[in-house]
Design a protein around this motif. Structure first.
Motif, short mmCIF file in Angstrom:
data_model
loop_
_atom_site.label_atom_id
_atom_site.label_comp_id
_atom_site.label_asym_id
_atom_site.label_seq_id
_atom_site.Cartn_x
_atom_site.Cartn_y
_atom_site.Cartn_z
N ARG A 385 18.68 13.52 -2.77
CA ARG A 385 17.91 14.74 -3.06
C ARG A 385 17.40 14.78 -4.50
O ARG A 385 16.50 15.55 -4.80
CB ARG A 385 18.74 15.99 -2.74
N GLU A 386 17.97 13.97 -5.37
CA GLU A 386 17.40 13.87 -6.72
C GLU A 386 16.13 13.02 -6.70
O GLU A 386 15.17 13.31 -7.41
CB GLU A 386 18.43 13.25 -7.67
N LYS A 387 16.13 12.00 -5.89
CA LYS A 387 14.95 11.17 -5.73
C LYS A 387 13.85 11.93 -4.99
O LYS A 387 12.67 11.75 -5.26
CB LYS A 387 15.34 9.90 -4.96
N TYR A 388 14.26 12.78 -4.05
CA TYR A 388 13.32 13.56 -3.23
C TYR A 388 13.57 15.06 -3.45
O TYR A 388 14.14 15.74 -2.60
CB TYR A 388 13.50 13.23 -1.76
N PRO A 389 13.15 15.62 -4.59
CA PRO A 389 13.42 17.04 -4.86
C PRO A 389 12.76 17.99 -3.88
O PRO A 389 13.18 19.14 -3.74
CB PRO A 389 12.87 17.23 -6.28
N CYS A 390 11.72 17.54 -3.17
CA CYS A 390 11.05 18.42 -2.22
C CYS A 390 11.97 18.85 -1.08
O CYS A 390 11.78 19.92 -0.49
CB CYS A 390 9.81 17.74 -1.64
#
Length: 480
Positions: A385-390
């Motif tokens: 979720r840090e790589k994909y904040p969306c």
């Protein structure tokens, strides 16, 4: 003695919900409270809502049984919104494969008058709609030159889409339009009692607070036509009320699934051109440009979490995401006994589309059967979720509810378009703009009694916010 299908249906339906529940002792009355357990992983039903899809209720079981026993000799008349796009053309492939089951009554598209003319000549719809008056005029000219024997009613613009969605003879509307443009025609079709084959996820993401009550009021079937929600829908066939514990959405991981977080962030800073090129190419699916970029940011999956909440009623705490690079397991459900039911198939959008327009029947289709030995192995991993904040932004908006999801969706659409138009917006600027819009919207956020006007107003405001704040997000940190 074998009962005819109609007699069997009547015998089973006459007993109502009790036909699907455990036997009760003498003197006890069956109610929804003492027959079915609450859904969810906590067994309390907290955060769950009434679903818009025909699942998870005694009434939906009755409806499914009644439709099933009618047999597969049905004839449906359909309207296709977005007929020249990916969803539309694949729906027409299904019509070609099953001409005895489907007839096309209306088509709407963008500005591709040539392809629309081909479709009109082949399917003879009553209504044909294009985006602009110029495109509509071009369609008239082409059809006249080709000697079209039965000219459709040629219309254009937003009103034209609504006319295609509400053509009186159609009983099912396939919503293949990308973005919030599909909201109003879907609402008008529901009001007329038409079933919806839902490929436009923004309809529920932005309009869920308005759409779900309309579905219940008019008694229509909201049938998912995208791969993940169709998979969940298929897995839930026969699962009794209270039987669903958890929804598990699978994700391909998009264009950057094989990049580490630091590698991706470094590439965004030092080689933004390469990022832009890769972000608009999907590793597994042949999809439109907007959805392909949404897959790269994984906002696509975040939006699907919100859609799953409205379709199947699950709380956000009971909807999970798992990355599955092979895109063979299209999603799963976990039942209260912790069994997992999955739907598998090749990465072919025709499979979910055909079920959405033929539910609950299983039509024989000329597609390649799944071969697990050919696939060899299936792998899964949790998303970063840090790589994909969306992803987190979508969960936050969904849990906030009300008008926040409309702002999330509109801000994403606007930022997505700006990135693809190459106006200097970076890949990591997309979630920054969305996050900024959500923060700014907290001042005017509306949680209850949300109307269509509220949704449309928030949609317009969020797009304006993105346009006005593009320069402000460069080099700004993410709060998520």
């Amino acid at each position: 003695m074998k009962l005819p299908a109609a007699a069997l249906a009547g015998a089973l339906l006459a007993s109502g919900a009790a036909a699907f529940s455990p036997s009760l002792g003498a003197g006890r009355v069956a109610t929804s409270l003492n027959v079915f357990s609450p859904p969810g992983s906590q067994g309390t039903g907290e955060g769950w809502i009434d679903p818009s899809a025909p699942v998870n209720t005694a009434a939906s079981l009755e409806k499914t049984l009644a439709e099933t026993l009618k047999g597969s000799t049905f004839k449906k008349r359909i309207s296709i919104l977005g007929s020249t796009g990916s969803i539309g053309t694949q729906t027409l492939d299904i019509v070609d494969a099953c001409p005895d089951n489907f007839e096309v009554d209306a088509l709407s598209a963008g500005n591709n008058a040539e392809l629309m003319a081909d479709q009109v000549m082949k399917y003879s719809p009553k209504v044909a709609s294009l985006s602009t008056p110029e495109a509509a005029d071009k369609l008239r000219s082409i059809l006249k030159d080709r000697g079209c024997a039965t000219m459709p009613d040629i219309v254009h613009g937003a009103d034209g889409i609504v006319e295609a969605a509400t053509v009186s003879t159609a009983d099912t509307v396939v919503t293949g339009i990308v973005g919030a443009a599909g909201l109003l025609p879907t609402i008008e079709a529901i009001k007329l009692g038409k079933d919806i084959a839902l490929a436009n996820k923004e309809t529920l993401i932005s309009g869920g607070p308005v759409i779900n009550p309309l579905v219940e009021k008019h008694g229509i079937n909201m049938l998912p036509a995208d791969s993940e929600h169709s998979a969940i829908f298929q897995c839930l066939q026969g699962v009794p009320p209270g039987g669903l514990r958890r929804v598990i959405l699978t994700a391909s991981g998009g264009a950057f699934r094989d990049f580490g977080k630091d590698e991706l962030f470094d590439m965004c800073q030092n080689d933004p051109r390469a990022v832009q090129k890769k972000a608009t190419t999907h590793p597994n699916w042949d999809m439109g440009a907007k959805i392909t970029l949404d897959s790269a940011t994984m906002m696509n999956k975040g939006l699907e979490v919100i859609e799953a909440h409205y379709l199947f009623g699950a709380s956000y705490d009971d909807i999970d995401i798992v990355i599955h690079p092979q895109s063979i397991v299209h999603s799963m459900v976990e039942t209260q006994d912790t069994s997992c039911i999955a739907q598998l198939g090749w990465a072919d959008m025709r499979l979910p589309i055909v079920y959405s327009v033929s539910w609950p029947h299983r039509l024989k289709m000329p597609y390649k059967p799944l071969d697990l030995a050919e696939i060899g192995s299936l792998t899964f991993k949790a998303p970063d979720r840090e790589k994909y904040p969306c992803i987190q932004l979508a969960y936050d908006a969904g849990k906030k509810g009300g008008t926040m999801t409309a702002v999330l969706n509109a801000a994403n659409e606007a930022a997505n378009e700006m990135f693809r138009e190459d106006v200097g917006l970076g890949f990591l600027d997309i979630p920054k703009l969305i996050e900024g819009a959500m923060e700014a919207h907290k001042e005017d956020f509306k949680e209850k009694d949300v109307t269509l006007d509220d949704i449309l107003s928030c949609d317009e405001w969020a797009r304006e916010y993105v346009a006005e704040n593009t320069k402000n997000v460069v080099n700004a940190p993410l709060i998520v």
